[in-house]
Design an enzyme around this catalytic site. Sequence first.
Site, PDB file in Angstrom:
ATOM      1  N   ASP A   1      -0.356   7.367   1.323  1.00  0.00           N
ATOM      2  CA  ASP A   1      -1.345   6.145   1.367  1.00  0.00           C
ATOM      3  C   ASP A   1      -2.166   6.431   2.617  1.00  0.00           C
ATOM      4  O   ASP A   1      -1.972   5.735   3.742  1.00  0.00           O
ATOM      5  CB  ASP A   1      -0.695   4.820   1.514  1.00  0.00           C
TER       6      ASP A   1
ATOM      7  N   TYR B   1      -2.291  18.646  -0.458  1.00  0.00           N
ATOM      8  CA  TYR B   1      -1.701  18.634  -1.675  1.00  0.00           C
ATOM      9  C   TYR B   1      -2.492  19.285  -2.830  1.00  0.00           C
ATOM     10  O   TYR B   1      -2.143  19.244  -4.015  1.00  0.00           O
ATOM     11  CB  TYR B   1      -1.319  17.271  -2.101  1.00  0.00           C
TER      12      TYR B   1
ATOM     13  N   CYS C   1      -2.032 -31.365  18.413  1.00  0.00           N
ATOM     14  CA  CYS C   1      -1.863 -32.226  19.659  1.00  0.00           C
ATOM     15  C   CYS C   1      -3.273 -32.646  19.927  1.00  0.00           C
ATOM     16  O   CYS C   1      -3.401 -33.707  20.884  1.00  0.00           O
ATOM     17  CB  CYS C   1      -1.288 -31.472  20.817  1.00  0.00           C
TER      18      CYS C   1
ATOM     19  N   LYS D   1       2.701   9.771  -3.332  1.00  0.00           N
ATOM     20  CA  LYS D   1       1.452   9.324  -3.370  1.00  0.00           C
ATOM     21  C   LYS D   1       1.084   8.873  -2.033  1.00  0.00           C
ATOM     22  O   LYS D   1       1.451   7.542  -1.554  1.00  0.00           O
ATOM     23  CB  LYS D   1       1.030   8.343  -4.365  1.00  0.00           C
TER      24      LYS D   1
ATOM     25  N   LYS E   1       2.538   4.001  -9.597  1.00  0.00           N
ATOM     26  CA  LYS E   1       2.656   3.089  -8.555  1.00  0.00           C
ATOM     27  C   LYS E   1       3.732   2.293  -8.573  1.00  0.00           C
ATOM     28  O   LYS E   1       4.287   1.631  -9.649  1.00  0.00           O
ATOM     29  CB  LYS E   1       1.296   2.086  -8.630  1.00  0.00           C
TER      30      LYS E   1
ATOM     31  N   GLU F   1       5.105  14.419  -6.637  1.00  0.00           N
ATOM     32  CA  GLU F   1       4.831  14.470  -5.244  1.00  0.00           C
ATOM     33  C   GLU F   1       4.789  12.905  -4.707  1.00  0.00           C
ATOM     34  O   GLU F   1       4.454  11.928  -5.572  1.00  0.00           O
ATOM     35  CB  GLU F   1       3.419  15.179  -5.009  1.00  0.00           C
TER      36      GLU F   1
ATOM     37  N   CYS G   1       2.507 -29.381  23.802  1.00  0.00           N
ATOM     38  CA  CYS G   1       1.937 -29.302  22.398  1.00  0.00           C
ATOM     39  C   CYS G   1       3.402 -29.504  21.700  1.00  0.00           C
ATOM     40  O   CYS G   1       4.099 -28.154  21.690  1.00  0.00           O
ATOM     41  CB  CYS G   1       1.181 -28.335  22.313  1.00  0.00           C
TER      42      CYS G   1
ATOM     43  N   CYS H   1      -3.979 -23.003  21.974  1.00  0.00           N
ATOM     44  CA  CYS H   1      -4.042 -24.268  22.436  1.00  0.00           C
ATOM     45  C   CYS H   1      -3.260 -24.125  23.760  1.00  0.00           C
ATOM     46  O   CYS H   1      -2.076 -23.743  23.984  1.00  0.00           O
ATOM     47  CB  CYS H   1      -2.861 -25.352  21.366  1.00  0.00           C
TER      48      CYS H   1
ATOM     49  N   CYS I   1      -6.666 -28.431  18.596  1.00  0.00           N
ATOM     50  CA  CYS I   1      -5.492 -28.254  18.061  1.00  0.00           C
ATOM     51  C   CYS I   1      -5.026 -29.015  17.069  1.00  0.00           C
ATOM     52  O   CYS I   1      -5.193 -30.417  17.357  1.00  0.00           O
ATOM     53  CB  CYS I   1      -4.528 -28.300  19.298  1.00  0.00           C
TER      54      CYS I   1
HETATM   55  S1  IVH Z   1      -4.085  14.441  -6.664  1.00  0.00           S
HETATM   56  C1  IVH Z   1      -7.727  15.179  -9.426  1.00  0.00           C
HETATM   57  N1  IVH Z   1      -1.894  13.986  -4.961  1.00  0.00           N
HETATM   58  O1  IVH Z   1      -4.529   9.052  -4.410  1.00  0.00           O
HETATM   59  C2  IVH Z   1      -6.487  14.576  -8.718  1.00  0.00           C
HETATM   60  N2  IVH Z   1      -3.492  12.471  -4.798  1.00  0.00           N
HETATM   61  O2  IVH Z   1      -5.552   7.202  -6.598  1.00  0.00           O
HETATM   62  C3  IVH Z   1      -6.728  14.331  -7.319  1.00  0.00           C
HETATM   63  N3  IVH Z   1      -3.266  10.765  -3.134  1.00  0.00           N
HETATM   64  O3  IVH Z   1      -7.946   9.550  -3.684  1.00  0.00           O
HETATM   65  C4  IVH Z   1      -5.673  13.710  -6.389  1.00  0.00           C
HETATM   66  N4  IVH Z   1      -1.302  11.462  -2.549  1.00  0.00           N
HETATM   67  O4  IVH Z   1      -6.346  10.412  -2.131  1.00  0.00           O
HETATM   68  C5  IVH Z   1      -3.148  13.721  -5.549  1.00  0.00           C
HETATM   69  N5  IVH Z   1       0.100  13.729  -3.891  1.00  0.00           N
HETATM   70  C6  IVH Z   1      -1.247  13.557  -4.105  1.00  0.00           C
HETATM   71  C7  IVH Z   1      -1.790  12.293  -3.379  1.00  0.00           C
HETATM   72  C8  IVH Z   1      -3.107  11.845  -3.997  1.00  0.00           C
HETATM   73  C9  IVH Z   1      -2.436  10.590  -2.325  1.00  0.00           C
HETATM   74  C10 IVH Z   1      -4.572   9.904  -3.262  1.00  0.00           C
HETATM   75  C11 IVH Z   1      -5.905  10.731  -3.406  1.00  0.00           C
HETATM   76  C12 IVH Z   1      -6.886  10.143  -4.263  1.00  0.00           C
HETATM   77  C13 IVH Z   1      -5.786   8.807  -4.558  1.00  0.00           C
HETATM   78  C14 IVH Z   1      -6.057   8.492  -6.043  1.00  0.00           C
END
Ligand code: IVH
Length: 735
Positions: free
Chosen positions: A133, A246, A445, A131, A348, A129, A465, A460, A442
Site C-alpha cells: 500500500d 515487482y 463549558c 499488495k 483484498k 505477492e 471544563c 478549550c 466549547c
Molecule cells: S502488479 C498490470 N503487484 O496495486 C499489473 N501491483 O490495484 C500491475 N500494487 O497500481 C500491478 N503491490 O501500484 C502489482 N505486488 C504487486 C503490487 C501492486 C501493490 C499496486 C500497484 C497498482 C495497484 C493496483
Amino acid sequence: MDETAKTADTTTAANTEVRQRVEELRAAVRLHQHRYYVLDDPEISDAEFDALFLELQQLEEAYPELQSEDSPTVRVGGFVSERFERTRHPMPMLSLANAFDLDGLLAWRERVKRLLSEQERDALVYVVEPKFDGLTVVLHYEAGRFVLGATRGDGEYGETITPNLRTVQELPLRVPFATDSELPPPARLVVRGEAYVEKADFEAFNAAQLANDARTFANPRNFAAGSLRQLDSGITARRPVKLWAYQILLAQETGVELTTHSSALDYLRRLGLPVCPLIETFADHDFGDRYFADRNFGTLLAFVNAFRENRHTLPYEVDGLVIKVDSLAQQAELGYTGKDPRWALAYKFAGQEAVTTLTDIVVNVGRTGAITPNAVLEAVQIGGVVVRSATLHNEDYVRDLDIRIGDQVVIKRAGDVIPKVLRPLAEARTGDETVWTMPATCPVCGEPLVRPEGEAATYCENNACPAQLVRKVEYFVGRGAMDVESFGIKQAELFVARGYLHDLADIYNLPWDEILELEGYGERRVENLRTAVEESKTRSPARLLTGLGIRFVGTVVAELLMAHFPSVYALMDASVDELAEIDGIGPKIGQSVADYFSLAPNRKLIEEFAEAGVQLAVPQRASRAEVGAQPFAGLVFVVTGTLAGLTRDEAKEFIESRGGRVTGSVSGKTDYLVAGASPGSKLDKARSLDVPILDEAGLRRLPESLAESQPESLPATESRSASGTETESASDTSA
Ligand code: IVH
C-alpha cells in the site's frame, strides 16, 4: 567505458590513482549500502561507513571532473527548481481486478483455466505477492544506469521525480549494483515498483512533527507520496522512503532468458533491486514437478489465510495479496480486459474501507483541552464491526479535504485504531451538503475556543471544563498510567457529573457510601473498585507522572525523569536547565515540566496525592540511575542472524538505549555476539575469539545479570557475566 573514465582521461588533476580510489570507494559504498538497506546485514560499523562516504565526498569535491551522476554521493539530494515534468510510460500502467472473498478468487482461477489451452493449463503456476500500500513508481535504467523515475500519474503519463527517487537508499543507481556481478548491465530496463514507508517510521515522523507542532500525515501511504512529490529532493532525502520492485515492464539485452514472472523477480533481485522476500509460487495442481509437490492450490489458500491473519505484524502496510500467472507466455495469451490484466488478481482483505453518509460533525474535548471534530455516520459495517463515528483530526483536515455535512465519505478502519474519514466522494454530491466550521465556544463549558498561532489544534483553555476533567481522569486511571482496574470513562463521567471529582487526587477521596446508593453500584462492585483505587497508590512514581498528562511526558519520558530524581518532589523543584540536561529530555520537554510545576494548583495536587498515601518516592534500587539506565556503557555488541522477537533495528535500539555500541563485525574488541537463527560466519568468528554469545533471551536478561553480578563500584566493562549464554556464568567473579 564509463562516463567518469572518459572525462578523467582529459584532465591532469585526476590522475589514475585518484580515479581508481574514487571507483573503489563508490563500489564499497554501494556494496555496504546494499548490505545495510536491502539485505539488512551490514558488514562494517556505521562509523567505518561514514569514513568511506566522507572520503568519497571529499575526493569528488576536490576533483569535480570525477563527479558522476550515479555516484552514491548524489543521493544526498539537491534542489530541483522546475515543476515536475511528464514522462510517458513505455506501456499503459494498468491496474488490477479485485476479489474480496474466496468466491471471487475461485471465479478468477476458473476463468484463467478456461482461457488457456489444455496443454498450458497442465503446467499452471501462480505467484502470490503482498499488495503493497504505497505509491507506484516506474524506474528506467539505460546501460545499467538509473536515468529516470516517474509516478504512475494518469496511467499513460507520470510525473518525473528522478532526483527524489535518487535519494531512496534502496534504489540501486546502477545495475547490477555489484561490480563483480556475472550479469551484464541491461541495455534498457524499466521496472515497476511500490515506494512505501514503514509503519514505525511513519509513526516516529508524525510524533516528532507533533512535538514540533508541525504538519502530520494521515497514513504511511500519504507520507510516502508526499515525500516523493517534493520539489526539493533534499527533503525527500531525509524521509525514510523504501521500495519494493515487482514487475519488469521492459527489458532489452539482459543476457538472461526471462520466461516467467518469478524468474524476472529473481533477476531484479540479482541486479540489486529490493524484491520482497514474502513472494511465493504455487502450482494449480500436481503436475509431477517435485518442487511443487506440497505447493498446490490448497496450500496457496492456506498461505492466503495465514497472511491475512498475520499481515498486521508486517512492518509495512499491505491491503491484500496479488496473485499472478507465472508464465509470461500464458500472461500474453490471457491478455487484458480494459485496464486490467486477466492474468492477475488483487485479493483484498475484508472491507477495511467502506462508504457511508456523514450526517453531522460534532466536537470532542480531549484531556489537554484539544478539540477534535468527529464525524457522525450512518452506521456501516467494516470488517465485521459496526462503525458509527470516525475522527476528523482537526479543523484543517476537514477544510483541506473539503469534507461537508451530508457527504458520502470513505471510512477506513485499520486494526484496532479509531476509524477515520479518508475522503469525501465529491462526485456524489447533490448540492444539499453544508460546509462545517469550528465552533467559537466549547460545547461543554461554553468558554471561547482558542487556536494558537501556527498550531493545527484548537483548545478549550478552561482548566475547570468538566469534559477535560473526565478525559484527564480516564487517562490517569488507564493502563498506561495508574492502571485502576474497572475504572474507565463511564466511571469518570459519572463521578465528575455527581461532583465527586474536582481534580485527579479526588480519586483517592471518593465518597464510597454515596456511590453504594447509585444504580448499578452494588456492594461487590464498589468493593472491587475501592480495592483497585487503593492498590494503585503503590504504582511507581513514573506511572503517576505519566498519569498527570503533562505535555510531552509520556511513559518513556516519565521513566527517564524518574530514573534521574529520587522523588516527584525533587522533580517538582528542578529548574528548566537541570531538566534539559538529562539525557533524552532537552529544553522543550524541560520547559513543559517546569511550567507544569510552576502552577500552584498542580503543586497542590501533588500534596494531595501525598496526603492520600500515593507513592511519590522512587524505591531505592531503581534510583541507582547510572547503573540502571546505562548497564551496557562501554560494551561493544555485534548482532547476527534473525531474532524471533526483535528486528535488527529494535535489537540495536535495545543495546544503544542502554549505553552499548553495535558494530558490524566480530573482533577482539567485541564484548558480546547476539546470535539469532542462521547466524552465519560471525558465530564461528566469535567462537574462535572466545567472545560470549547471547541468544535473544540472554540479551534481554543481560542488564539484570550485569547489575546483579557486580558490586556497584565496578565499571560495567569488567563484567563478562551473561546468563543464558554458552559461556560459563561469571557471577563468581564479583563475589
Ligand atoms: S502488479 C498490470 N503487484 O496495486 C499489473 N501491483 O490495484 C500491475 N500494487 O497500481 C500491478 N503491490 O501500484 C502489482 N505486488 C504487486 C503490487 C501492486 C501493490 C499496486 C500497484 C497498482 C495497484 C493496483
